[in-house]
Design a protein around this motif. Structure first.
Motif, PDB file in Angstrom:
ATOM      1  N   GLY A 174       0.729  -1.233  -0.227  1.00 38.77           N
ATOM      2  CA  GLY A 174      -0.097   0.116  -0.077  1.00 38.77           C
ATOM      3  C   GLY A 174       0.830   1.263  -0.042  1.00 38.77           C
ATOM      4  O   GLY A 174       0.031   2.252   0.427  1.00 38.77           O
ATOM      5  N   TRP A 175       2.048   1.175  -0.473  1.00 40.11           N
ATOM      6  CA  TRP A 175       2.886   2.478  -0.412  1.00 40.11           C
ATOM      7  C   TRP A 175       2.589   3.296  -1.751  1.00 40.11           C
ATOM      8  O   TRP A 175       3.138   4.440  -1.767  1.00 40.11           O
ATOM      9  CB  TRP A 175       4.406   1.844  -0.492  1.00 40.11           C
ATOM     10  N   VAL A 176       2.034   2.601  -2.714  1.00 44.54           N
ATOM     11  CA  VAL A 176       1.738   3.570  -4.002  1.00 44.54           C
ATOM     12  C   VAL A 176       0.386   4.325  -3.665  1.00 44.54           C
ATOM     13  O   VAL A 176      -0.628   3.907  -3.702  1.00 44.54           O
ATOM     14  CB  VAL A 176       1.588   2.509  -5.320  1.00 44.54           C
ATOM     15  N   THR A 177       0.685   5.510  -3.332  1.00 48.08           N
ATOM     16  CA  THR A 177      -0.378   6.582  -3.021  1.00 48.08           C
ATOM     17  C   THR A 177      -0.456   7.653  -3.982  1.00 48.08           C
ATOM     18  O   THR A 177       0.777   7.994  -4.554  1.00 48.08           O
ATOM     19  CB  THR A 177      -0.442   6.784  -1.534  1.00 48.08           C
TER      20      THR A 177
ATOM     21  N   GLN B 234       2.425  12.746 -15.478  1.00 47.47           N
ATOM     22  CA  GLN B 234       2.478  12.607 -13.823  1.00 47.47           C
ATOM     23  C   GLN B 234       3.399  13.389 -13.572  1.00 47.47           C
ATOM     24  O   GLN B 234       3.095  14.274 -12.450  1.00 47.47           O
ATOM     25  CB  GLN B 234       3.022  11.175 -13.693  1.00 47.47           C
ATOM     26  N   GLN B 235       4.446  14.037 -14.125  1.00 47.86           N
ATOM     27  CA  GLN B 235       5.448  14.840 -13.603  1.00 47.86           C
ATOM     28  C   GLN B 235       4.858  16.180 -13.703  1.00 47.86           C
ATOM     29  O   GLN B 235       5.003  16.924 -12.467  1.00 47.86           O
ATOM     30  CB  GLN B 235       6.942  15.066 -14.112  1.00 47.86           C
TER      31      GLN B 235
ATOM     32  N   ASN C 123      -2.237  -6.123 -18.809  1.00 51.02           N
ATOM     33  CA  ASN C 123      -2.788  -4.838 -18.917  1.00 51.02           C
ATOM     34  C   ASN C 123      -3.322  -4.233 -17.643  1.00 51.02           C
ATOM     35  O   ASN C 123      -3.806  -2.973 -17.388  1.00 51.02           O
ATOM     36  CB  ASN C 123      -3.585  -4.649 -20.074  1.00 51.02           C
ATOM     37  N   LYS C 124      -3.676  -5.106 -16.648  1.00 53.20           N
ATOM     38  CA  LYS C 124      -4.241  -4.645 -15.245  1.00 53.20           C
ATOM     39  C   LYS C 124      -3.176  -3.801 -14.589  1.00 53.20           C
ATOM     40  O   LYS C 124      -3.463  -3.072 -13.708  1.00 53.20           O
ATOM     41  CB  LYS C 124      -4.664  -6.031 -14.618  1.00 53.20           C
ATOM     42  N   TRP C 125      -1.830  -4.166 -15.006  1.00 49.76           N
ATOM     43  CA  TRP C 125      -0.933  -3.190 -14.323  1.00 49.76           C
ATOM     44  C   TRP C 125      -0.807  -1.887 -14.760  1.00 49.76           C
ATOM     45  O   TRP C 125      -0.602  -0.818 -13.937  1.00 49.76           O
ATOM     46  CB  TRP C 125       0.384  -3.913 -14.313  1.00 49.76           C
ATOM     47  N   ILE C 126      -1.209  -1.710 -15.924  1.00 41.94           N
ATOM     48  CA  ILE C 126      -1.477  -0.338 -16.665  1.00 41.94           C
ATOM     49  C   ILE C 126      -2.765   0.520 -15.789  1.00 41.94           C
ATOM     50  O   ILE C 126      -2.404   1.567 -15.371  1.00 41.94           O
ATOM     51  CB  ILE C 126      -1.608  -0.185 -18.063  1.00 41.94           C
ATOM     52  N   ASP C 127      -3.632  -0.409 -15.642  1.00 40.63           N
ATOM     53  CA  ASP C 127      -4.741   0.201 -14.989  1.00 40.63           C
ATOM     54  C   ASP C 127      -4.531   0.597 -13.543  1.00 40.63           C
ATOM     55  O   ASP C 127      -5.058   1.584 -13.104  1.00 40.63           O
ATOM     56  CB  ASP C 127      -6.003  -0.683 -15.185  1.00 40.63           C
TER      57      ASP C 127
ATOM     58  N   GLU D  32      -4.766   4.544 -11.847  1.00 39.54           N
ATOM     59  CA  GLU D  32      -5.729   4.888 -10.692  1.00 39.54           C
ATOM     60  C   GLU D  32      -4.932   6.025  -9.736  1.00 39.54           C
ATOM     61  O   GLU D  32      -5.417   6.862  -9.443  1.00 39.54           O
ATOM     62  CB  GLU D  32      -5.989   3.747  -9.760  1.00 39.54           C
ATOM     63  N   GLN D  33      -3.618   5.594  -9.552  1.00 38.35           N
ATOM     64  CA  GLN D  33      -3.000   6.614  -8.822  1.00 38.35           C
ATOM     65  C   GLN D  33      -2.831   8.040  -9.629  1.00 38.35           C
ATOM     66  O   GLN D  33      -3.013   9.150  -9.162  1.00 38.35           O
ATOM     67  CB  GLN D  33      -1.508   6.372  -8.606  1.00 38.35           C
ATOM     68  N   MET D  34      -2.652   8.014 -11.026  1.00 42.96           N
ATOM     69  CA  MET D  34      -2.390   9.214 -11.660  1.00 42.96           C
ATOM     70  C   MET D  34      -3.794   9.967 -11.905  1.00 42.96           C
ATOM     71  O   MET D  34      -3.850  11.205 -11.488  1.00 42.96           O
ATOM     72  CB  MET D  34      -2.044   8.682 -13.372  1.00 42.96           C
TER      73      MET D  34
END
Length: 513
Positions: A131-134, A160-161, A193-197, A201-203
């Motif tokens: 859960g560190w990706v916020t 993102q940047q 492709n679930k890793w892209i999705d 979500e974060q972006m």
């Protein structure tokens, strides 16, 4: 300090691959989960070399020795933070990058290089699991609006940047989903492709807006303060030989796109399908290899991949000395599948999935052929049926036919994986009057500013170019690096200064692997 004897204690080890008959039954990734402790052992092999050439080998400038040592010490959260300081999407590069950093590893001079790529992926996945990706939301609003055209890795990184810098960012993607060639060009067995999705979500939570299914016009973009073009190089390189017009001959990306849409659930079966067919892939690079693995999963009767180049040597060639990315013979997971030999003990489901009904015991599923040139295609009733070619050798820097090596091969489906001829020139690119060089790349200066002559009257925004469309077709790690560097250039122009980090600059830095 790293363990200076780690590489003496542990040999290089990589996660195991799922059994070939099993993985060809589905489109899931081919790697097994690494055994407990393996990743930390591999990180321990990083030997505190003093002058870490892996930094130069990595276009992102990843601080590899530091996060390797943090993993060794079981300090995963700190390793996660150190990795994300230079790479927005390590879960993508950890799966798709060919790891030029490993080619530059000092240990690789006399031993097997550190498994940098696998450690990187493990850190990224540990971050998601913990859960560190916020969302990292901007602390202020600059009042500036930036449009990013294209949502591949360069466009995503730039967006993102710039969002984190406080700008209002809108990403335009003409396809129905975000991800560019990562989504519709890379097979799911390499990266699902679930890793892209998951990253999207974060972006979105950070404030980046995505408009899919939209090809913006110059009028649409005139409301922004800056425009970043990250449209890639989708124009395929052609093969102008006799019979090219026959049915059954397609660009590789058209073929891969259709299968990825099946994996997305859009259709039940790809319109271009290899099932039961003799498939020939022309091109020995990554895209051709992606077609190889895809055709096997579709149940091709036979798959043959042609490479006009000679077979690379087993050990590093003199033409690519350390720390250059080494020219060596490699076996991709798709080629590993092609080398699978029919045992005769396969289950009925495996026989159906692998197209083994037409194969004899002891036969391989596919093969690679080197130093081969395609001369012509021939067909029946307008559809390709055979390919004629010959073997070639290099004489005075040119490939010439070898006498008495002409051959003919059955071909029901031919896939052209010859690379890309450059960026597209129509639509908004034409409206903006973007200049192109002789290699089909968009012309830009050292600050990523595009050379433009807009047809739209009083066009206001500054235009920038990031990724393959300015660099030429390259690696995902270069795309992310370019997106980050371009974002820093845009932010500096809009605000007079920037605190965004950048690994590669100027934009005119010479091409690498």
């Amino acid at each position: 300090m790293a363990d200076p004897h780690g590489f003496q204690k542990f040999n290089r080890a990589e996660p195991a691959h799922r059994p070939v008959p099993l993985r060809l039954l589905d489109w899931h990734e081919v790697y097994e989960k690494a055994p407990e402790g393996q990743i930390q052992q591999q990180a321990t092999r990083c030997m505190d070399c003093g002058v870490p050439f892996c930094h130069e080998g990595c276009p992102l400038g990843n601080i590899i020795p530091e996060w390797n040592d943090l993993v060794r010490q079981d300090r995963w959260r700190e390793a996660f933070d150190r990795l994300h300081a230079t790479n927005n999407f390590p879960e993508f590069t950890g799966r798709l990058c060919p790891a030029p950093c490993e080619g530059a590893c000092v240990l690789g001079i006399s031993d097997d290089a550190v498994t940098i790529k696998n450690v990187e992926l493990a850190i990224a996945e540990r971050g998601f699991a913990e859960g560190w990706v916020t969302p990292i939301k901007p602390s202020f609003d600059t009042g500036m609006k930036v449009a990013v055209v294209g949502s591949g890795p360069a466009g995503m990184a730039a967006a993102q940047q710039l969002t984190r810098a406080g700008h209002k960012v809108t990403v335009f993607e003409r396809d129905d989903r975000v991800g560019g060639l990562m989504r519709y060009g890379v097979p799911e067995y390499k990266m699902e492709n679930k890793w892209i999705d998951r990253r999207l979500e974060q972006m979105k939570a950070e404030g980046t807006e995505f408009r899919v299914g939209v090809s913006p016009t110059a009028a649409d973009l005139n409301n922004f303060d800056a425009v970043v073009l990250a449209t890639g190089t989708p124009v395929p390189r052609e093969l102008p030989v006799e019979g090219r017009e026959l049915e059954g001959i397609y660009p590789a990306m058209e073929y891969l796109n259709l299968q990825n849409r099946v994996c997305e659930g859009d259709t039940d079966e790809a319109a271009i399908n290899a099932k039961g067919k003799n498939v020939i892939i022309i091109g020995g690079g990554d895209t051709g290899t992606d077609c190889f693995g895809t055709a096997l999963r579709q149940g091709a009767a036979k798959v043959t991949q042609f490479d006009i180049r000679a077979r690379a040597p087993k050990n590093r060639a003199a033409s690519t000395p350390w720390p250059m990315y080494p020219l060596i013979y490699r076996t991709a997971t798709a080629h590993e599948e092609g080398e699978y030999v029919v045992t005769g003990d396969e289950s009925a489901a495996e026989i159906e999935a692998l197209g083994l009904a037409k194969r004899a015991k002891g036969e391989e599923l596919g093969s690679r052929t080197y130093s081969v040139n395609t001369v012509s295609f021939h067909g029946e009733n307008g559809h390709v049926s055979t390919l004629r070619g010959n073997e070639v050798k290099v004489v005075d820097g040119r490939r010439v036919p070898i006498e008495d090596t002409d051959f003919e091969m059955d071909a029901d489906l031919v896939l052209l994986a010859l690379g890309f001829a450059g960026a597209e020139r129509g639509g908004v690119i034409r409206e903006l009057g973007v200049a192109f060089d002789e290699r089909g790349r968009m012309v830009r200066d050292e600050n990523y500013r595009a050379e433009t002559k807009p047809l739209f009257p009083n066009f206001r925004p500054k235009v920038y170019v990031a990724g393959d469309n300015g660099r030429g077709q390259s690696l995902i790690v270069w795309a992310i690096a370019e997106g980050r560097a371009c974002a820093a250039a845009v932010d500096a122009d809009l605000m007079g200064e920037t605190s965004l980090p950048v690994a590669v600059s100027p934009a005119t830095k010479p091409l690498s692997v």
